[in-house]
Design an enzyme around this catalytic site. Structure first.
Site, PDB file in Angstrom:
ATOM      1  N   HIS A 139     -35.582 -11.688  15.423  1.00 26.62           N
ATOM      2  CA  HIS A 139     -36.531 -10.818  15.575  1.00 26.62           C
ATOM      3  C   HIS A 139     -37.444 -10.246  14.800  1.00 26.62           C
ATOM      4  O   HIS A 139     -38.211  -9.388  14.827  1.00 26.62           O
ATOM      5  CB  HIS A 139     -35.973  -9.685  16.517  1.00 26.62           C
ATOM      6  CG  HIS A 139     -35.192 -10.017  17.945  1.00 26.62           C
ATOM      7  ND1 HIS A 139     -36.127 -10.045  18.907  1.00 26.62           N
ATOM      8  CD2 HIS A 139     -34.250 -10.747  18.096  1.00 26.62           C
ATOM      9  CE1 HIS A 139     -35.315 -10.490  20.020  1.00 26.62           C
ATOM     10  NE2 HIS A 139     -34.031 -10.919  19.528  1.00 26.62           N
ATOM     11  N   LYS A 189     -44.896   3.125  20.041  1.00 29.48           N
ATOM     12  CA  LYS A 189     -44.173   2.262  19.537  1.00 29.48           C
ATOM     13  C   LYS A 189     -43.333   2.861  18.498  1.00 29.48           C
ATOM     14  O   LYS A 189     -43.663   4.021  17.944  1.00 29.48           O
ATOM     15  CB  LYS A 189     -44.695   0.782  18.859  1.00 29.48           C
ATOM     16  CG  LYS A 189     -45.964   1.267  18.088  1.00 29.48           C
ATOM     17  CD  LYS A 189     -46.923   0.068  17.364  1.00 29.48           C
ATOM     18  CE  LYS A 189     -47.904  -0.525  18.551  1.00 29.48           C
ATOM     19  NZ  LYS A 189     -47.178  -1.800  19.087  1.00 29.48           N
ATOM     20  N   ARG A 190     -42.344   2.408  17.774  1.00 32.21           N
ATOM     21  CA  ARG A 190     -41.624   2.756  16.654  1.00 32.21           C
ATOM     22  C   ARG A 190     -42.660   3.085  15.507  1.00 32.21           C
ATOM     23  O   ARG A 190     -43.675   2.553  15.354  1.00 32.21           O
ATOM     24  CB  ARG A 190     -40.534   1.977  15.965  1.00 32.21           C
ATOM     25  CG  ARG A 190     -39.303   2.115  16.916  1.00 32.21           C
ATOM     26  CD  ARG A 190     -38.851   3.261  16.811  1.00 32.21           C
ATOM     27  NE  ARG A 190     -37.946   3.719  15.764  1.00 32.21           N
ATOM     28  CZ  ARG A 190     -36.712   3.893  15.426  1.00 32.21           C
ATOM     29  NH1 ARG A 190     -36.048   4.040  16.607  1.00 32.21           N
ATOM     30  NH2 ARG A 190     -36.197   4.050  14.284  1.00 32.21           N
ATOM     31  N   LYS A 210     -46.724  -1.449  11.205  1.00 34.19           N
ATOM     32  CA  LYS A 210     -47.441  -1.116  12.426  1.00 34.19           C
ATOM     33  C   LYS A 210     -48.825  -0.371  12.179  1.00 34.19           C
ATOM     34  O   LYS A 210     -49.523  -0.417  13.326  1.00 34.19           O
ATOM     35  CB  LYS A 210     -46.422  -0.483  13.675  1.00 34.19           C
ATOM     36  CG  LYS A 210     -45.291  -1.292  13.679  1.00 34.19           C
ATOM     37  CD  LYS A 210     -44.515  -0.693  14.916  1.00 34.19           C
ATOM     38  CE  LYS A 210     -42.958  -1.445  15.047  1.00 34.19           C
ATOM     39  NZ  LYS A 210     -43.176  -2.426  16.096  1.00 34.19           N
ATOM     40  N   THR A 265     -43.783  -6.168  22.521  1.00 32.89           N
ATOM     41  CA  THR A 265     -43.884  -6.357  23.916  1.00 32.89           C
ATOM     42  C   THR A 265     -44.582  -5.083  24.759  1.00 32.89           C
ATOM     43  O   THR A 265     -44.906  -5.358  25.836  1.00 32.89           O
ATOM     44  CB  THR A 265     -42.283  -6.323  24.316  1.00 32.89           C
ATOM     45  OG1 THR A 265     -41.743  -5.348  23.468  1.00 32.89           O
ATOM     46  CG2 THR A 265     -41.643  -7.672  24.030  1.00 32.89           C
ATOM     47  N   LYS A 292     -46.951  -4.995  28.358  1.00 29.44           N
ATOM     48  CA  LYS A 292     -46.742  -4.092  29.257  1.00 29.44           C
ATOM     49  C   LYS A 292     -48.085  -3.241  29.457  1.00 29.44           C
ATOM     50  O   LYS A 292     -48.437  -2.999  30.629  1.00 29.44           O
ATOM     51  CB  LYS A 292     -45.727  -2.975  29.028  1.00 29.44           C
ATOM     52  CG  LYS A 292     -44.171  -3.351  28.826  1.00 29.44           C
ATOM     53  CD  LYS A 292     -43.321  -2.405  28.073  1.00 29.44           C
ATOM     54  CE  LYS A 292     -42.119  -3.297  27.716  1.00 29.44           C
ATOM     55  NZ  LYS A 292     -41.228  -2.813  26.817  1.00 29.44           N
TER      56      LYS A 292
HETATM   57  C1  NBG Z   1     -38.339  -6.399  17.092  1.00 32.49           C
HETATM   58  C2  NBG Z   1     -39.940  -6.841  16.576  1.00 32.49           C
HETATM   59  C3  NBG Z   1     -41.021  -6.789  17.547  1.00 32.49           C
HETATM   60  C4  NBG Z   1     -40.442  -7.855  18.884  1.00 32.49           C
HETATM   61  C5  NBG Z   1     -39.037  -7.054  19.279  1.00 32.49           C
HETATM   62  C6  NBG Z   1     -38.426  -8.194  20.102  1.00 32.49           C
HETATM   63  C7  NBG Z   1     -36.731  -5.822  15.586  1.00 32.49           C
HETATM   64  C8  NBG Z   1     -35.738  -6.154  14.626  1.00 32.49           C
HETATM   65  N1  NBG Z   1     -37.583  -6.568  16.012  1.00 32.49           N
HETATM   66  O1  NBG Z   1     -42.071  -7.438  17.251  1.00 32.49           O
HETATM   67  O2  NBG Z   1     -40.391  -5.974  15.583  1.00 32.49           O
HETATM   68  O3  NBG Z   1     -41.327  -7.644  19.857  1.00 32.49           O
HETATM   69  O4  NBG Z   1     -38.109  -7.150  18.074  1.00 32.49           O
HETATM   70  O5  NBG Z   1     -38.275  -9.378  19.926  1.00 32.49           O
HETATM   71  O6  NBG Z   1     -36.297  -4.658  16.309  1.00 32.49           O
END
Ligand code: NBG
Length: 807
Positions: free
Chosen positions: A361, A549-550, A555, A657, A661
């Site tokens: 991920h 987002k985080r 980002k 994601t 949404k």
């Molecule tokens: C995150 C990515 C995102 C991705 C999500 C789900 C982690 C380690 N990775 O870009 O930063 O959408 O995983 O796949 O949290």
């Protein structure tokens, strides 16, 4: 799907009787006498019991048909709330609402009482939950495994601009959903040492002096839309073993005998709040082993009960490793098959290879999990020995494939430079490895996993992420959903690609008017929330520009906030010029120890104070930072967004994601060609989004050439930097400016914020020009809704089921 829209009198009487029964059993009173909290728990318990019945039926079917099952191992599931989702899926939302209403309770309020089950940090955990929902809706037998953290992701408060973290005690109200199975507890062993010997030529090993932990399973049932099938998420808590450490007791070591009790419980105490980055802590390793060992033991036990062998494990069971966190599955499954069940190395290895698959991920190197050999060996001596043997055999194989290529061998090794590399462990064993968007998978193949890709390119594949759109569209945006049903029928409830039927209405003013009105209603709702939460009045007629987002440097929330200051300057310079009013909305948690991220939150806070209090500016520009961003808050923000900010530096966001949404709710993406933005672009075309910035290969090329941010510095941006250090913001942000221009400790501007600034400002300007052409903008919005179907998690889980798990 059966819907109990207006319950018939008999159904209604039955429902009331059933609810009353739950209430008296649990609280010894009738619903008329119950408090709101008791009513909430009554409804949840009633729903849970319904789900338990359906679960039993599905379980029976799986057993009788000997169906293959998937087990999804993940340290995180960001479940959010369950009540509305379950009522909706069971088709009981209306009937329960009506009945509870008569009893004097509002289901709306009961839903609002439910705490989020925040057992995850962000995208990765939420994806896992979306997949459980879709797997269930699509009728696949799937079980999620994770940890029942006593405290989920922290509650965020901003105090004087600085993020503070507070414990999230979700179990008080959230545990109504959990069904504990004390009898199925298993033992997990940590520490100690191994003793090896041969017995008539057979290798034997014993693990001694370990600390035993009792892992107790708690089931959280997962309902799916339009189906009676129910899956579950099994969450492990760590408890002290029944009784004391008698050995310590008899040595007279009274304190030690009791000490282990608290130690065991600590393991499932809290979720690690770091996203995209590792902490390397002992407790975290213990958590990972708890998850892996307890889950595999229970999978094997269930399998053996039915088949009395593990030879057919790969035919009946698929085990998925969600990111590297559960990578211990590889050596632990080996251990269980060999040590506990007498399989040879080769047989056990073949079973492991055919059973395990892995999703990556992130390409952020600081997130690729590695453990120090010393810690690993101390905590998991037997697992370490097995990992060493995996590594030895791997290197022997690699030496044949790449004789003398020591650099490559060292890079691919599972153990090297004093560390155990969890990603390599997965790559060395799993039959399939996948990335989460086309671009991300390509980067895995060309970049970080290139050597493994060359070794075996068939094992690499892509499955682009997807979202449970029934939660993110149907439940959280009932206005839009209702209108879509009227306009294009309700096929899209079952098949998201049917949203395309909306496309022919692109130029239909009546439809566009409706969409505008619905968006406005959602914006009013969000504006009310903002007024309550932040005391800021925002206009629903301004552009709602959303970045949720985080908080992470890659980002680039910083790019967004620097640009806001640039807009502020423009307004100050030309107070009478035309300006399309804008509300910038942020929601983001920073990992507790991530100081740079916290500085960025502080900057957003300072900018919001400056902007919102300036009489010349505040009618045109507002900045809002919403505290404690989480699933339930996202459900309010997303339907109200006009612009979706997806502005990571290209090559870093694995997929995203939130972008999906927001898109399905009609927000138009302002984004770089990164992660799944690329695929959003394939769906809607350049003309239906606002693209900007360097592409991933351009970013790479610039790094190779040598990047100096000062070469990209424009007078406008320089002016913004000066504001950061001049005191106009109430405090100074030297560190942030320094990190972008001269960072003495690392690379300057590691995420190329400066390089992309100008093009970002250009795209933002285009938004300001386009939005006032209300029909044009809404046609873009419509196209995004219509083309979002492909990002349904139903599509994604079907790809996993067909191509990876072979269900
Ligand atoms: C995150 C990515 C995102 C991705 C999500 C789900 C982690 C380690 N990775 O870009 O930063 O959408 O995983 O796949 O949290």
């Amino acid at each position: 799907m059966k819907k109990k829209e207006c319950p018939k009198q008999t159904d209604k009487r039955e429902l009331i009787a059933a609810l009353q029964d739950v209430c008296t059993r649990n609280f010894g009173c009738s619903l008329e006498e119950a408090t709101e909290k008791q009513a909430y728990k009554t409804v949840c318990t009633y729903v849970r019991e319904e789900l338990a019945d359906k679960r039993r039926a599905f379980q029976k079917e799986i057993r009788e048909k000997e169906r293959k099952q998937v087990y999804y191992m993940s340290m995180e599931f960001l479940v959010g709330t369950s009540l509305r989702n379950n009522l909706y899926n069971l088709g009981m939302l209306d009937s329960v609402t009506e009945v509870m209403d008569e009893l004097g309770f509002s289901v709306e309020r009961l839903c609002a009482m439910e705490p989020d089950a925040g057992l995850g940090n962000g995208g990765l955990g939420r994806l896992a939950s979306c997949y459980m929902d879709s797997l269930t809706g699509c009728g696949y037998p799937a079980t999620g495994f994770s940890i029942r953290y006593e405290f989920g992701i922290f509650r965020q408060k901003i105090v004087d601009g600085w993020q503070m973290e507070f414990p999230d005690d979700w179990l008080d109200m959230g545990d109504v959903w959990l069904k504990t199975r004390e009898d199925d507890a298993v033992e997990v062993r940590l520490g100690g040492e191994t003793r090896e010997w041969t017995d008539n030529g057979t290798f034997r090993v014993a693990h001694v002096g370990y600390q035993a932990v009792r892992a107790v399973p708690h089931d959280l049932f997962i309902s799916g839309y339009g189906t009676d099938k129910v899956n579950k998420l099994t969450l492990w808590s760590a408890e002290q073993p029944k009784g004391f450490d008698m050995a310590a007791f008899s040595r007279g070591d009274y304190v030690r005998a009791l000490e282990s009790d608290t130690m065991a419980q600590t393991i499932s105490k809290i979720l690690y709040p770091a996203d995209d980055h590792i902490s390397g802590k002992r407790l975290r390793l213990q958590q990972q082993y708890l998850l892996v060992s307890a889950s595999l033991q229970s999978i094997l036990k269930e399998h053996y009960k039915q088949y009395q062998t593990y030879r057919n494990l790969p035919d009946k069971v698929a085990i998925h490793i969600n990111d590297t966190h559960p990578a211990l599955c590889v050596p632990e499954l080996m251990r269980l098959l060999m040590d506990e069940n007498g399989y040879s190395w080769d047989d056990a290895w073949e079973i492991c290879q055919k059973t395990l698959s892995y999703t990556n991920h992130t390409v952020m190197s600081e997130a690729l999990e590695r453990w120090s050999v010393d810690l690993f060996r101390e905590q998991l001596p037997r697992i370490y020995a097995i990992t060493q043997e995996i590594n030895r055999r791997l290197l022997a194989r690699l030496e044949k494939a790449y004789p003398g290529d020591w650099g490559r061998l060292n890079y691919m090794a599972v153990i090297g430079d004093g560390q155990v590399r969890m990603a390599n462990l997965c790559l060395a064993c799993c039959h399939t490895v996948n990335g989460v968007s086309q671009l991300h998978t390509q980067i895995l193949k060309d970049g970080i996993f290139h050597d493994y890709y060359e070794l075996d390119n068939d094992s690499f594949t892509n499955v682009t992420n997807g979202i449970a759109y029934r939660r993110w569209l149907c439940q959280s945006n009932p206005g839009l959903t209702g209108y879509l049903k009227e306009l294009i029928g309700d096929d899209f409830l079952k098949d998201a690609t049917a949203l395309e039927k909306l496309l022919p209405y692109r130029k239909n003013k009546d439809v566009l008017d409706h969409l505008m009105a619905i968006k406005r209603e959602n914006k009013v709702r969000l504006a009310d929330y903002i007024a309550k939460a932040n005391g800021i009045k925002v206009s629903p007629d301004s552009i709602f520009d959303v970045q949720i987002k985080r908080l992470h440097e890659y980002k680039r929330q910083l790019l967004n906030v620097l640009h806001i200051l640039h807009l502020y300057n423009q307004i100050k310079d030309n107070p009478n010029a035309d300006f399309t009013p804008r509300t910038f909305i942020f929601g983001a948690k920073a990992s507790a120890g991530y100081i740079r991220a916290k500085q960025i939150i502080s900057l957003i806070d300072s900018v919001s104070k400056l902007v919102n209090s300036d009489p010349q500016v505040r009618s045109k520009l507002k900045v809002v930072f919403l505290e404690d961003y989480k699933v339930s808050l996202a459900e309010i923000i997303i339907p109200a967004a006009d612009i979706s900010e997806q502005i990571s530096v290209a090559g870093k966001e694995a997929s995203g994601t939130g972008n999906m949404k927001l898109m399905i709710n009609g927000a138009v993406t302002l984004g770089t060609m990164d992660g799944a933005n690329v695929e959003i672009n394939q769906q809607v075309g350049d003309e239906n989004m606002f693209l900007f910035g360097m592409k991933a290969d351009e970013v790479e090329a610039l790094w190779r050439k040598g990047y100096n941010p000062r070469e990209f510095l424009t007078p406008e941006l320089e002016r913004v930097f000066n504001m950061l250090t001049s005191g106009v913001l109430g405090q100074n942000y030297y560190d942030l400016v320094d990190s972008l221009l001269t960072n003495r400790f690392g690379v300057a501007d590691g995420f190329m914020t400066v390089a992309d600034f100008q093009d970002y400002a250009r795209a933002q300007k285009l938004i300001s020009e386009t939005y006032p052409k209300r029909y044009d903008f809404t046609a873009m919005s419509l196209t995004n809704i219509a083309k979002a179907g492909i990002f349904s998690a139903d599509r994604a889980v079907k790809e996993y089921a067909d191509r990876i798990w072979h269900l």
